[in-house]
Structures are given as structure tokens and as C-alpha cells.
Design a protein around this motif. Structure first.
Motif, short mmCIF file in Angstrom:
data_model
loop_
_atom_site.label_atom_id
_atom_site.label_comp_id
_atom_site.label_asym_id
_atom_site.label_seq_id
_atom_site.Cartn_x
_atom_site.Cartn_y
_atom_site.Cartn_z
N UNK A 259 0.87 -1.17 0.00
CA UNK A 259 0.00 0.00 0.00
C UNK A 259 0.91 1.22 0.00
N UNK A 260 1.12 1.80 -1.18
CA UNK A 260 1.99 2.95 -1.27
C UNK A 260 1.20 4.22 -0.96
N UNK A 261 1.71 5.09 -0.11
CA UNK A 261 0.98 6.31 0.20
C UNK A 261 1.05 7.31 -0.94
N UNK A 262 0.16 8.30 -0.95
CA UNK A 262 0.36 9.40 -1.89
C UNK A 262 1.74 9.99 -1.69
N UNK A 263 2.41 10.37 -2.76
CA UNK A 263 3.74 10.98 -2.71
C UNK A 263 4.84 9.99 -2.33
N UNK A 264 4.54 8.68 -2.37
CA UNK A 264 5.61 7.72 -2.14
C UNK A 264 6.70 7.92 -3.18
#
Length: 348
Positions: A259-264
Motif C-alpha cells: 500500500x503505497x501512500x500518496x507521494x511515495x
């Protein structure tokens, strides 16, 4: 592997999603800095580390790449101001938001030097701005309706903070500046930008001039002039550092679910068409408003996600682009909840 498959496999490995690294300082993402906007740093680390430790004094938070808040290894920060210093007058003016000036480097140097003199101890952004405004050329100031005052334009202010030798106090909720412990003079010229190019290609490569220029908000011609001589071309328009070519030629299969966060950092590569070929899906992954995270499955971005807290629980809503077994993200949701100090997670 086909060309795109090889690039994706290489990048997944370069981003160290295998969680074999235990020391966050050894993560390659810190070579460029880990963006920490909208609480993005902790979930980005949770995607790469088995256990996310507190980010202590070994890491410094300040405005750096593209004027965004980034966390850097503290030992890297003193030299970073010269590495990120604009590459010419036009570059400086563009990064400052295009105020009506021509000698961009001189003006930026004046602003940074004045800010350095103003902030000699802990100081809020508002107080620093109020003290700085009468000391700088009026061309880089403007009326702010929300503040009801004239102050230094925000892009100019952000660009001046690092060369002024300032960092954020991480214990404060608002922006409070603290002088760096190893505070240097305002740079006279850009020095070491080539190393940042090498770091970008090591993490997001293979890539070329245009992608690097977009990442740093720098002119393509200046990036081309600063291009290191020891980079290795792997195609007509893409290069890698010499010590990363072998990793590119034989990357491991990208068998990870995250689960990559926004702005990863993985999503911050500037060739978005390669990462997400479908145009409609790109609009969802990189929304202008209401940012969402990305579902990463074996290197492919296959959907988006959002999360909210409910008591001590993290509720994660998944929006896949294709049919997926959503239970595959349950463990990742639990990891993310623990990293955020919550007891449990629920996906749906």
C-alpha cells in the motif's frame, strides 16, 4: 524480460520493498530525500521496513526538492544547499515562481542571506516572514489575502530556507525553524548537482534528461550540461550509474504487495506513463485534489486506496482497477496501522 518489465523489476528492487534493510538510513530513498507532505513519510517507510522506528535526530526535515518538505539524513543536509542551488538565473526565477526579476541568483542569495541573519534561534514561519519582508527586494513580495499582509512570496521563501541553513523543529505542530547545527554560508554557486542526478537514476532509472529536469524543476539544458560523464547509456535516451547496470540487467522478480501512500518515492518518478500506462488510471493515481495511495502488486499499480481513522482503527478503502483478491492487502493494512500507532486495520 521485455524492456518495461525490466525497468519495473529494477525499480522495485532499487526501492528496497523486500524489507531486508533494517536501518532506515541505509534506504536508497534518502539519497534524494523522503517527501513528508500529508504524513507521507511513515507509510512510505512501512512499505520498505519490517519495523518503522521513530525518525530521530539522524534525520532532518526541511523544504528541499521542489520546495516540498523532505526528510534527509542529517549528515547529508549541510552539503545539500549547494547541490540544490539553482543552475542559472532563469532556473532561479522559475523556482521562485517567476517574480519580475532577471538576476534570479543574486536576488535569491540576498533573500537567503537576510533569512539567515533573521533566524538565529527557534522562530515560527510567520515571525520569520514578518522580519524578512522589509529586508528583501519588493519584487519578491506580495499581498496575501488570507494573511491580510504583504510578505515574501511563498515559493521564494521556501527556496531560501535550505541555503539559509534552516530546518524544522519536528516536535512542533506548526512550522518552526531552527538553525542547522552545521550551518554554512549561503552558496555562491551550484556544486554537486551531478550527484543528485546519479541518485535519481539509481532509484528511478533508467531515465534521461527530461525526467531528471522535471523531478528537480530545473531546465533541461542545464541538467544536460551538469550530466555526469561516468553514467552508462542503456538506451538512446536513458542512463544508469555504472554500479547499477548489473542490477538492471538481471533484476529479481518484483513479487511484492504494498500500500503505497500518496507521494511515495516510487510514484515520484517523472515517467508516469511507464508506471501507469492507462491514462484514466493515471488521473486516479495522481489526482490534483484528494490524493490517494496506490495498490502495488508485483511492480504494477493496480488501483488506489484511501484511509481514515475510527477510534483506534485504520479503515482502508480499496479501489482496484482490475479484479483483485482484496485480502492480499490485509497484512499491509495492519502494518500501516501499527506504523501510525493504531491498534488494528480494516479493509474494504
Amino acid at each position: 524480460m521485455a524492456d518495461r518489465e525490466r525497468v519495473i523489476a529494477y525499480r522495485v528492487a532499487a526501492h528496497q520493498f523486500d524489507r531486508t534493510t533494517t536501518d532506515p538510513a541505509r534506504l536508497r530513498v534518502f539519497d534524494l530525500g523522503l517527501q513528508d507532505s500529508e504524513r507521507s513519510a511513515v507509510p512510505a517507510l512501512a512499505a520498505r521496513l519490517d519495523v518503522v522506528p521513530p525518525l530521530d535526530d539522524a534525520f532532518t526535515l526541511t523544504w528541499t526538492v521542489r520546495g516540498a518538505p523532505h526528510r534527509h539524513r542529517a549528515r547529508d543536509v549541510p552539503a545539500l544547499a549547494a547541490r540544490l542551488w539553482p543552475l542559472g538565473d532563469a532556473d532561479a526565477v522559475a523556482r521562485m515562481g517567476r517574480p519580475p526579476v532577471t538576476e534570479g541568483l543574486r536576488v535569491l542569495r540576498e533573500v537567503a542571506a537576510a533569512l539567515r541573519d533573521v533566524v538565529t534561534g527557534p522562530m515560527t514561519k510567520g515571525e520569520a516572514s514578518a522580519r524578512l519582508t522589509p529586508l528583501v527586494p519588493p519584487e519578491v513580495t506580495g499581498w496575501c489575502r488570507s494573511c491580510g499582509a504583504t510578505h515574501v512570496l511563498d515559493p521564494v521563501f521556501r527556496l531560501a530556507v535550505l541555503p539559509a541553513g534552516l530546518r524544522f523543529d519536528p516536535d512542533e505542530r506548526g512550522v518552526v525553524f531552527v538553525p542547522l547545527e552545521d550551518r554554512r554560508e549561503v552558496p555562491e554557486r551550484a556544486e554537486g548537482f551531478g550527484e543528485l542526478i546519479t541518485h535519481y537514476l539509481g532509484l528511478h532509472g533508467p531515465a534521461g534528461y527530461a525526467e531528471v529536469a522535471r523531478y528537480f524543476d530545473a531546465p533541461v539544458r542545464d541538467v544536460k550540461a551538469a550530466w555526469p560523464d561516468d553514467l552508462v547509456p542503456v538506451s538512446r535516451k536513458a542512463w544508469l550509474p555504472a554500479d547499477r547496470v548489473a542490477a538492471f540487467e538481471n533484476p529479481p522478480e518484483p513479487e511484492v504487495v504494498r500500500l503505497l501512500p500518496p507521494l511515495d518515492p516510487y510514484l515520484n518518478a517523472r515517467d508516469r506513463e511507464l508506471l501507469v500506462p492507462d491514462a484514466e488510471h493515471r488521473k486516479q493515481v495522481w489526482r490534483v485534489l484528494g490524493r490517494r495511495g496506490a495498490l502495488l502488486v508485483d511492480g504494477e499499480v493496480l488501483g488506489t486506496w484511501q484511509a481514515r481513522t475510527s477510534g483506534g482503527r485504520l479503515d482502508v478503502t480499496l479501489a482496484p482497477f482490475v479484479a483483485l483478491d482484496l485480502d492480499m492487502f490485509a497484512e499491509e493494512a495492519d502494518r500501516l496501522a501499527r506504523a501510525r500507532g493504531l491498534a488494528e486495520a480494516r479493509i474494504g
